[in-house]
Design an enzyme around this catalytic site. Structure first.
Site, short mmCIF file in Angstrom:
data_model
loop_
_atom_site.label_atom_id
_atom_site.label_comp_id
_atom_site.label_asym_id
_atom_site.label_seq_id
_atom_site.Cartn_x
_atom_site.Cartn_y
_atom_site.Cartn_z
N MET A 69 0.84 -1.19 0.00
CA MET A 69 0.00 0.00 0.00
C MET A 69 0.88 1.25 0.00
O MET A 69 0.69 2.17 -0.77
CB MET A 69 -0.89 0.00 1.25
CG MET A 69 -1.90 -1.12 1.28
SD MET A 69 -2.71 -1.29 2.89
CE MET A 69 -1.65 -2.48 3.67
N THR A 70 1.87 1.25 0.91
CA THR A 70 2.68 2.46 1.15
C THR A 70 3.53 2.85 -0.05
O THR A 70 4.09 1.99 -0.73
CB THR A 70 3.59 2.21 2.38
OG1 THR A 70 2.77 1.73 3.45
CG2 THR A 70 4.31 3.47 2.80
N GLU A 71 3.60 4.15 -0.29
CA GLU A 71 4.42 4.70 -1.38
C GLU A 71 5.35 5.76 -0.81
O GLU A 71 5.11 6.24 0.31
CB GLU A 71 3.51 5.33 -2.45
CG GLU A 71 2.55 4.31 -3.05
CD GLU A 71 1.71 4.86 -4.19
OE1 GLU A 71 1.76 6.09 -4.44
OE2 GLU A 71 1.01 4.05 -4.82
N GLU A 115 -5.46 -7.75 10.45
CA GLU A 115 -4.03 -7.39 10.41
C GLU A 115 -3.65 -6.67 11.71
O GLU A 115 -2.63 -6.98 12.34
CB GLU A 115 -3.76 -6.49 9.20
CG GLU A 115 -2.36 -5.91 9.19
CD GLU A 115 -1.93 -5.34 7.83
OE1 GLU A 115 -2.63 -5.56 6.84
OE2 GLU A 115 -0.87 -4.69 7.78
#
Ligand code: FAD
Length: 381
Positions: A125-127, A244
């Site tokens: 997900m993270t960028e 999660e």
């Protein structure tokens, strides 16, 4: 009254996992930390034991058992070493996306390998430009014939180097209002042209857990690798992030318990001013405070696990657990190092590794601040 979710069978299973961890994994911990990797043979070994994705249906290679078994596996693995959360990430945080939203052919293709340890999973997900604000991702997928053309970059991705399959959150409708309505999940397979993995990122702790950047340059992903429906990715993520965060809370809780255990032992053995340091009143009080917080965490967590198994909505409580237990474990780490004196700062002492490793509990899978934002929203703000 506190719910008891465990039967005699669960206790037998817990003992088997504990024995396996002690005999097959613990002796190699330092080596894997040094080499910054967990060998693939370890994944296969866990798969052979049925310790990966135990909840999966038998037709996909699992044992079809309840979430309690996942809890036990995560507890026993993480009590030994926090980096072993990587197996929980694979089994209980990522594989459920394929199981819940994948088509039957996708499940047949991917899930048996997830249970056997032949396929390691990552979720991205993270960028570089955004983490907490998931709607702001820029990785873009554009339809082209039978494929999506994927362009963009992800970072801080766990199992980023070792993964065979990565679930990529990307924008399929960048004009969607609100922005979260334009996000989809694509499964990208190792070896897909245009998909490259960066070097392992050097981290403060959990060294044997590989964390990397992922790059997509005109990466042609078959349309059949779309998970679920196009533009529904954000809602899938919001649904699965609950489990999660629960698994992350379990890891932080067992970390706090492990740190307290080894510090109580140390405080009984180490002497200063003619008595064990634990008997110096300030230290007794410090240990008493920590023991109380750890107990509160455990009670809250066990109740939450039972609610999750019952299928109740745990959004508010799991956000509370992820925030409070993560922060509590970090407080415990700080005081346990202090009680070890200079040895707390020496690598050879387990508390030193715990102190480094536990730091990420308040950051990954949603920071403490984001957890409080969710709790606030649930309170009506
Ligand atoms: C070891 C590790 C493993 C990871 N594994 C993965 C993975 O497998 N896949 C993946 O996609 N990501 C992964 N991450 C990334 C992780 O999920 C992000 O780091 C996290 O969500 C925070 O995003 P960020 O780093 O961009 O921080 P930012 O979003 O830039 O936040 C910076 C600071 O601002 C605060 N902040 C942000 N928004 C608000 C707000 N609205 N109100 C108050 N404060 C706010 C944050 O709490 C934080 O303190 C991993 C990270 C680590 C450290």
């Amino acid at each position: 009254m506190a719910r008891n979710i465990y039967t005699e069978e669960h206790h037998i299973f817990r003992n088997a996992v504990r024995k396996y961890v002690q005999n097959e994994l613990a002796p190699y911990l330092d080596e894997w930390e040094e080499r910054s990797e967990i060998p693939r043979s370890v994944w296969k070994g866990l798969g052979d034991q049925g310790f990966l994705c135990p909840w999966l249906d038998e037709e996909y290679g699992g044992s079809g058992v309840g979430f309690e078994y996942s809890v036990i596996i995560n507890e026993e693995l993480c009590r030994m070493m926090m980096a072993f959360l990587t197996f929980g990430l694979h089994s209980d945080m990522i594989a459920p996306y394929i199981d819940s939203f994948g088509s039957v052919p996708q499940k047949r293709r991917w899930l048996p390998g997830c249970a056997s340890g032949d396929k390691v999973l990552a979720i991205a997900m993270t960028e570089p430009g955004t983490g907490s604000d998931l709607q702001a991702i820029r990785t873009r997928a554009v339809k082209d014939g039978d494929s999506y053309v994927l362009n963009g970059q992800k970072t801080l991705i766990s199992n980023g180097r070792s993964c065979d399959l990565a679930i990529i959150a990307c924008k399929t409708d960048p004009k969607a209002i609100p922005a979260y309505k334009g996000i989809s999940l694509l499964v990208v397979e190792e070896g897909t042209p245009g998909f490259t993995k960066g070097q392992k990122l050097k981290k403060m702790g959990i060294h044997c857990w590989d964390t990397a950047e992922l790059f997509f340059e005109d990466c042609m992903v078959p349309r059949e690798n779309l998970l679920g429906e196009e533009d529904h990715g954000f809602q899938y993520l919001m649904q699965k992030l609950q489990q999660e965060r629960l698994v992350c809370s379990i890891q932080a809780q067992v970390g706090a318990e492990a740190m307290l255990d080894l510090t109580v032992r140390y405080c009984k053995e180490r002497e200063a001013f003619g008595k064990p340091i634990g008997e110096l009143e300030h230290n007794t009080f410090k240990l008493a405070e920590m023991a109380t917080e750890v107990e509160i965490g455990r009670t809250f967590l066990n109740d939450l696990i039972a609610e999750h198994i019952e299928g109740l909505d745990i959004l508010k409580k799991v956000s509370m657990a992820k925030w409070w237990i993560g922060e509590m474990a970090n407080r415990v780490a700080y005081h346990c190092v202090q009680l070890h004196g200079g040895y707390g700062y020496i690598e050879e002492y387990a508390i030193c590794r715990w102190y480094r490793d536990i730091r990420t509990s308040t950051i990954f899978a949603g920071t403490s601040e984001i957890m409080k934002k969710i709790i606030g929203k649930e309170l009506g703000f």
